[in-house]
Design an enzyme around this catalytic site. Structure first.
Site, PDB file in Angstrom:
ATOM      1  N   TYR A 135      11.232  17.903 -10.711  1.00  0.00           N
ATOM      2  CA  TYR A 135      10.684  18.901  -9.886  1.00  0.00           C
ATOM      3  C   TYR A 135       9.008  19.109  -8.921  1.00  0.00           C
ATOM      4  O   TYR A 135       8.137  20.099  -9.175  1.00  0.00           O
ATOM      5  CB  TYR A 135       9.530  20.233 -11.609  1.00  0.00           C
ATOM      6  CG  TYR A 135      10.483  20.857 -11.893  1.00  0.00           C
ATOM      7  CD1 TYR A 135      11.513  22.309 -11.043  1.00  0.00           C
ATOM      8  CD2 TYR A 135      10.948  20.918 -13.103  1.00  0.00           C
ATOM      9  CE1 TYR A 135      11.951  22.641 -11.354  1.00  0.00           C
ATOM     10  CE2 TYR A 135      11.643  21.882 -13.983  1.00  0.00           C
ATOM     11  CZ  TYR A 135      12.446  23.016 -13.184  1.00  0.00           C
ATOM     12  OH  TYR A 135      13.773  23.709 -13.686  1.00  0.00           O
ATOM     13  N   ASN A 177      12.631  31.441 -18.117  1.00  0.00           N
ATOM     14  CA  ASN A 177      14.099  31.808 -17.619  1.00  0.00           C
ATOM     15  C   ASN A 177      15.264  31.389 -17.422  1.00  0.00           C
ATOM     16  O   ASN A 177      16.594  31.705 -16.394  1.00  0.00           O
ATOM     17  CB  ASN A 177      13.641  32.228 -16.384  1.00  0.00           C
ATOM     18  CG  ASN A 177      13.392  31.078 -14.985  1.00  0.00           C
ATOM     19  OD1 ASN A 177      13.667  30.308 -15.019  1.00  0.00           O
ATOM     20  ND2 ASN A 177      12.889  31.240 -13.990  1.00  0.00           N
ATOM     21  N   HIS A 232      18.535  27.248 -13.963  1.00  0.00           N
ATOM     22  CA  HIS A 232      17.806  26.227 -13.229  1.00  0.00           C
ATOM     23  C   HIS A 232      19.212  26.624 -12.601  1.00  0.00           C
ATOM     24  O   HIS A 232      20.390  26.154 -12.634  1.00  0.00           O
ATOM     25  CB  HIS A 232      17.743  25.284 -12.936  1.00  0.00           C
ATOM     26  CG  HIS A 232      17.144  24.714 -11.372  1.00  0.00           C
ATOM     27  ND1 HIS A 232      16.417  23.912 -11.056  1.00  0.00           N
ATOM     28  CD2 HIS A 232      18.190  23.724 -11.249  1.00  0.00           C
ATOM     29  CE1 HIS A 232      16.679  23.461  -9.400  1.00  0.00           C
ATOM     30  NE2 HIS A 232      17.294  23.073 -10.759  1.00  0.00           N
TER      31      HIS A 232
HETATM   32  N1  UDP Z   1       8.274  29.136 -12.416  1.00  0.00           N
HETATM   33  C1  UDP Z   1       7.710  29.049 -12.654  1.00  0.00           C
HETATM   34  N2  UDP Z   1       6.028  30.057 -12.203  1.00  0.00           N
HETATM   35  C2  UDP Z   1       6.124  30.672 -11.100  1.00  0.00           C
HETATM   36  C3  UDP Z   1       7.412  30.470 -10.262  1.00  0.00           C
HETATM   37  C4  UDP Z   1       8.135  29.308 -10.798  1.00  0.00           C
HETATM   38  O1  UDP Z   1       6.634  29.041 -14.266  1.00  0.00           O
HETATM   39  O2  UDP Z   1       5.030  31.017 -10.741  1.00  0.00           O
HETATM   40  C5  UDP Z   1       9.106  27.923 -12.514  1.00  0.00           C
HETATM   41  C6  UDP Z   1      10.643  28.940 -13.193  1.00  0.00           C
HETATM   42  O3  UDP Z   1      11.217  27.888 -13.866  1.00  0.00           O
HETATM   43  C7  UDP Z   1      11.462  28.697 -12.132  1.00  0.00           C
HETATM   44  C8  UDP Z   1      10.765  26.886 -11.983  1.00  0.00           C
HETATM   45  O4  UDP Z   1       9.268  27.501 -11.172  1.00  0.00           O
HETATM   46  O5  UDP Z   1      12.522  28.575 -11.988  1.00  0.00           O
HETATM   47  C9  UDP Z   1      10.905  26.764 -10.461  1.00  0.00           C
HETATM   48  O6  UDP Z   1      10.551  27.502  -8.784  1.00  0.00           O
HETATM   49  P1  UDP Z   1      11.923  27.993  -8.354  1.00  0.00           P
HETATM   50  O7  UDP Z   1      10.711  28.765  -7.074  1.00  0.00           O
HETATM   51  O8  UDP Z   1      12.393  26.880  -7.021  1.00  0.00           O
HETATM   52  O9  UDP Z   1      12.370  29.133  -8.743  1.00  0.00           O
HETATM   53  P2  UDP Z   1      14.292  28.803  -8.917  1.00  0.00           P
HETATM   54  O10 UDP Z   1      14.483  28.122  -7.649  1.00  0.00           O
HETATM   55  O11 UDP Z   1      14.160  28.392 -10.666  1.00  0.00           O
HETATM   56  O12 UDP Z   1      14.362  30.206  -9.140  1.00  0.00           O
END
Ligand code: UDP
Length: 140
Positions: free
Chosen positions: A51, A114, A117
């Site tokens: 990450y 959620n 990934h």
């Molecule tokens: N996440 C979080 N808080 C936020 C946004 C994202 O904890 O406000 C976490 C969540 O688990 C997410 C991951 O960080 O799946 C990566 O974020 P991204 O914006 O890349 O979303 P994704 O591609 O997973 O939909």
């Protein structure tokens, strides 16, 4: 449409609730084939490396703690337009905004926990697959 690959993680909130099969079934029903899969417990270094792009974001530390809080299942998925197909079945990052019938609408606990990934581009899919898998672990 070309057959491509994407990278998926079934996150700790889902493995904890024994949802590996249920999530994988939704991926398969969406037309994706699991061509590599392993259950691992990510190290802090792995989570921070994976990450790294989010390092400056306020949720970074909590996210790395969550991703190392239990086992995950890392997978390589193959199918037509695999990256977008997977993003479609995953649903929006925040389950409150996810469409009916998506994995996150069905199973996610919160914007952090959620359930899944999925890579957001072909370029990142390759980087993420290479982060967790060697070529001999992928059987198409
Ligand atoms: N996440 C979080 N808080 C936020 C946004 C994202 O904890 O406000 C976490 C969540 O688990 C997410 C991951 O960080 O799946 C990566 O974020 P991204 O914006 O890349 O979303 P994704 O591609 O997973 O939909």
């Amino acid at each position: 449409m070309a057959v491509t690959r994407t990278f998926s993680i079934i996150k700790p909130d889902a493995t904890r609730r024994n949802l590996t099969g249920a999530v994988t079934k939704m991926l398969e029903e969406a037309g994706l084939r699991v061509v590599a899969s392993k259950r691992i417990h990510m190290t802090r270094d792995q989570a921070e490396g994976f990450y790294g792009v989010h390092r400056e974001r306020p949720f970074f530390n909590d996210l790395c703690t969550f991703m190392t809080s239990g086992p995950v299942v890392v997978q390589v998925l193959e199918g037509e337009n695999a990256v977008q197909r997977n993003r479609d079945i995953m649903g929006a990052t925040n389950p409150a905004n996810a469409d009916e019938g998506t994995i996150r609408k069905s199973y996610a606990e919160s914007i952090e926990a959620n359930s899944v990934h999925g890579s957001d581009s072909d370029e990142n899919a390759k980087i993420e697959i290479d982060f967790f898998f060697s070529p001999d672990e992928i059987v198409g």
